[in-house]
Scaffold this motif. Structure first.
Motif, PDB file in Angstrom:
ATOM      1  N   THR A  17       0.848  -1.202   0.000  1.00  0.00           N
ATOM      2  CA  THR A  17       0.000   0.000   0.000  1.00  0.00           C
ATOM      3  C   THR A  17       0.877   1.243   0.000  1.00  0.00           C
ATOM      4  OG1 THR A  17      -0.063   0.179   2.423  1.00  0.00           O
ATOM      5  CG2 THR A  17      -1.740  -1.238   1.366  1.00  0.00           C
ATOM      6  N   PRO A  18       0.318   2.396  -0.332  1.00  0.00           N
ATOM      7  CA  PRO A  18       1.105   3.632  -0.216  1.00  0.00           C
ATOM      8  C   PRO A  18       1.678   3.837   1.177  1.00  0.00           C
ATOM      9  CG  PRO A  18      -0.890   4.031  -1.472  1.00  0.00           C
ATOM     10  CD  PRO A  18      -1.000   2.633  -0.940  1.00  0.00           C
ATOM     11  N   THR A  21       4.728   1.728   1.580  1.00  0.00           N
ATOM     12  CA  THR A  21       5.834   2.227   0.758  1.00  0.00           C
ATOM     13  C   THR A  21       6.456   3.471   1.376  1.00  0.00           C
ATOM     14  OG1 THR A  21       4.780   1.329  -1.235  1.00  0.00           O
ATOM     15  CG2 THR A  21       6.469   3.007  -1.556  1.00  0.00           C
ATOM     16  N   TRP A  41       4.721   3.586  -7.913  1.00  0.00           N
ATOM     17  CA  TRP A  41       3.624   4.535  -7.699  1.00  0.00           C
ATOM     18  C   TRP A  41       2.564   4.475  -8.793  1.00  0.00           C
ATOM     19  CZ3 TRP A  41       2.562   6.451  -3.195  1.00  0.00           C
ATOM     20  CH2 TRP A  41       3.574   6.429  -2.225  1.00  0.00           C
ATOM     21  N   PHE A  44      -0.243   2.389  -7.664  1.00  0.00           N
ATOM     22  CA  PHE A  44      -1.154   2.983  -6.675  1.00  0.00           C
ATOM     23  C   PHE A  44      -2.076   4.030  -7.287  1.00  0.00           C
ATOM     24  CE2 PHE A  44       2.591   2.193  -3.623  1.00  0.00           C
ATOM     25  CZ  PHE A  44       2.184   0.886  -3.412  1.00  0.00           C
ATOM     26  N   LYS A  68       5.117   9.530  -8.138  1.00  0.00           N
ATOM     27  CA  LYS A  68       4.929   9.784  -6.710  1.00  0.00           C
ATOM     28  C   LYS A  68       4.414  11.204  -6.490  1.00  0.00           C
ATOM     29  CE  LYS A  68       7.308   9.550  -2.230  1.00  0.00           C
ATOM     30  NZ  LYS A  68       8.604   9.250  -1.551  1.00  0.00           N
ATOM     31  N   PHE A  71       0.810  11.195  -7.406  1.00  0.00           N
ATOM     32  CA  PHE A  71       0.006  10.577  -6.348  1.00  0.00           C
ATOM     33  C   PHE A  71      -0.224  11.572  -5.210  1.00  0.00           C
ATOM     34  CE2 PHE A  71      -0.601   8.304  -2.394  1.00  0.00           C
ATOM     35  CZ  PHE A  71      -1.527   7.330  -2.730  1.00  0.00           C
ATOM     36  N   ARG A  72       0.811  12.297  -4.817  1.00  0.00           N
ATOM     37  CA  ARG A  72       0.661  13.286  -3.744  1.00  0.00           C
ATOM     38  C   ARG A  72      -0.345  14.361  -4.133  1.00  0.00           C
ATOM     39  NH1 ARG A  72       4.296  13.200   0.450  1.00  0.00           N
ATOM     40  NH2 ARG A  72       6.200  11.944   0.193  1.00  0.00           N
ATOM     41  N   SER A  75      -3.751  12.896  -3.791  1.00  0.00           N
ATOM     42  CA  SER A  75      -4.112  12.662  -2.393  1.00  0.00           C
ATOM     43  C   SER A  75      -4.465  13.965  -1.681  1.00  0.00           C
ATOM     44  CB  SER A  75      -2.976  11.953  -1.650  1.00  0.00           C
ATOM     45  OG  SER A  75      -1.837  12.783  -1.517  1.00  0.00           O
ATOM     46  N   LYS A  91      -4.261   8.886   0.990  1.00  0.00           N
ATOM     47  CA  LYS A  91      -2.797   8.859   1.032  1.00  0.00           C
ATOM     48  C   LYS A  91      -2.257   7.532   1.540  1.00  0.00           C
ATOM     49  CE  LYS A  91       1.177  11.420   2.844  1.00  0.00           C
ATOM     50  NZ  LYS A  91       1.627  12.587   3.670  1.00  0.00           N
ATOM     51  N   GLY A  94      -4.739   4.466  -0.941  1.00  0.00           N
ATOM     52  CA  GLY A  94      -4.891   4.647  -2.379  1.00  0.00           C
ATOM     53  C   GLY A  94      -6.329   4.526  -2.866  1.00  0.00           C
TER      54      GLY A  94
END
Length: 280
Positions: A17-18, A21, A41, A44, A68, A71-72, A75, A91, A94
């Motif tokens: 999972t995030p 990680t 990433w 995710f 990444k 993803f941020r 999130s 966050k 995911g």
């Protein structure tokens, strides 16, 4: 495992999972480098993340240095579809969530200015919100597809609202809340639109005593009085219900709050949308 090749570590992390990680970076430099890789990433990110970014109000022309970073960004949540929805990935897990704006909802008579008032709100991320001025027929509905959400996940739907200083007629009769998935049955519950205020309750009973007594008898005996609950963003929320997305298929989910049985006038409720998010 610290001596495993970086590609092997990245492959292992992609099945976690995030949250795992993020925390694994403290294990060693190999885990830190592997945990920053686009390979990890991208696993995710939502499968349609390119399309989601293209629908963003702000980020559709932005280039991201890594998956990444993307993803941020997701999130933190982004506005999509001309500012009518908020999209977010959790966050830690995911998992996907949405907020449907008031303009993305079906609100009976919301186009009538003597019933509802649309305006910009400084406490909302959307460009405008809506406030109930007066009605005896309150009906709010939202729709979303299970295919837009995370698979095999238990979701809750929540009406985001506030009771204003001009509120009236909200404490006496509970509203019905329900969710319907595809051709399934409605899962009906009841909730009051404001928290209990004894002074207003006594005053309201002078005007609506018989109606309030009749509606209270229709509630389940011994059931807890359901009321709006506080959110971290300063708003309140009413849970409309919950549903499972399943592993396959794409079904329409209809979410609703109605109060049409009491026939009393009510007003002073601001609506900021419906949030659909994974249940804890």
């Amino acid at each position: 495992m610290i001596m495993l090749p970086e590609a092997c570590v990245a492959s292992i992390l992609s099945f976690t999972t995030p949250a795992d990680t993020f925390s694994s970076s403290a294990v060693s430099s190999v885990f830190r480098v592997a945990g920053d890789s686009d390979f990890v990433w991208e696993k995710f990110l939502p499968s349609d993340y390119i399309f989601l970014i293209s629908r963003s109000t702000v980020h559709h022309h932005r280039s991201f240095s890594s998956k990444k970073e993307l993803f941020r960004c997701l999130s933190d949540s982004i506005l999509i579809d001309n500012g009518r929805k908020i999209f977010k990935v959790d966050k830690l897990s995911g998992k996907i969530s949405y907020v449907l704006s008031p303009r993305d909802l079906s609100i009976t008579w919301s186009d009538q200015r003597h019933y509802w008032s649309w305006s910009h709100r400084s406490d909302s991320r959307f460009s405008e919100g809506v406030e109930l001025i007066m009605t005896d027929w309150l009906e709010i509905k939202g729709k979303i597809q299970t295919g837009d959400l995370s698979p095999n996940t238990n979701y809750g739907a929540y009406l985001i609202m506030k009771v204003t200083s001009r509120a009236y007629g909200l404490e006496l009769v509970p509203a019905e809340t329900w969710i319907k998935v595809g051709n399934g049955e409605k899962k009906i519950k009841t909730s009051y639109l404001s928290c209990l205020d004894n002074k207003k309750l006594q005053l309201g009973r002078l005007f609506y005593g018989q109606r309030e007594e009749r509606m209270s008898k229709e509630e389940v005996v011994g059931s807890r009085r359901r009321e709006p609950e506080a959110r971290d963003d300063g708003w309140m929320e009413i849970e409309l219900g919950e549903f499972e997305t399943g592993l396959e298929g794409n079904k329409e989910v209809v979410m609703s709050l109605t109060e049409v049985k009491g026939y009393q006038l009510k007003g002073g409720v601001a609506i900021d949308g419906i949030e659909v998010r994974p249940k804890p």
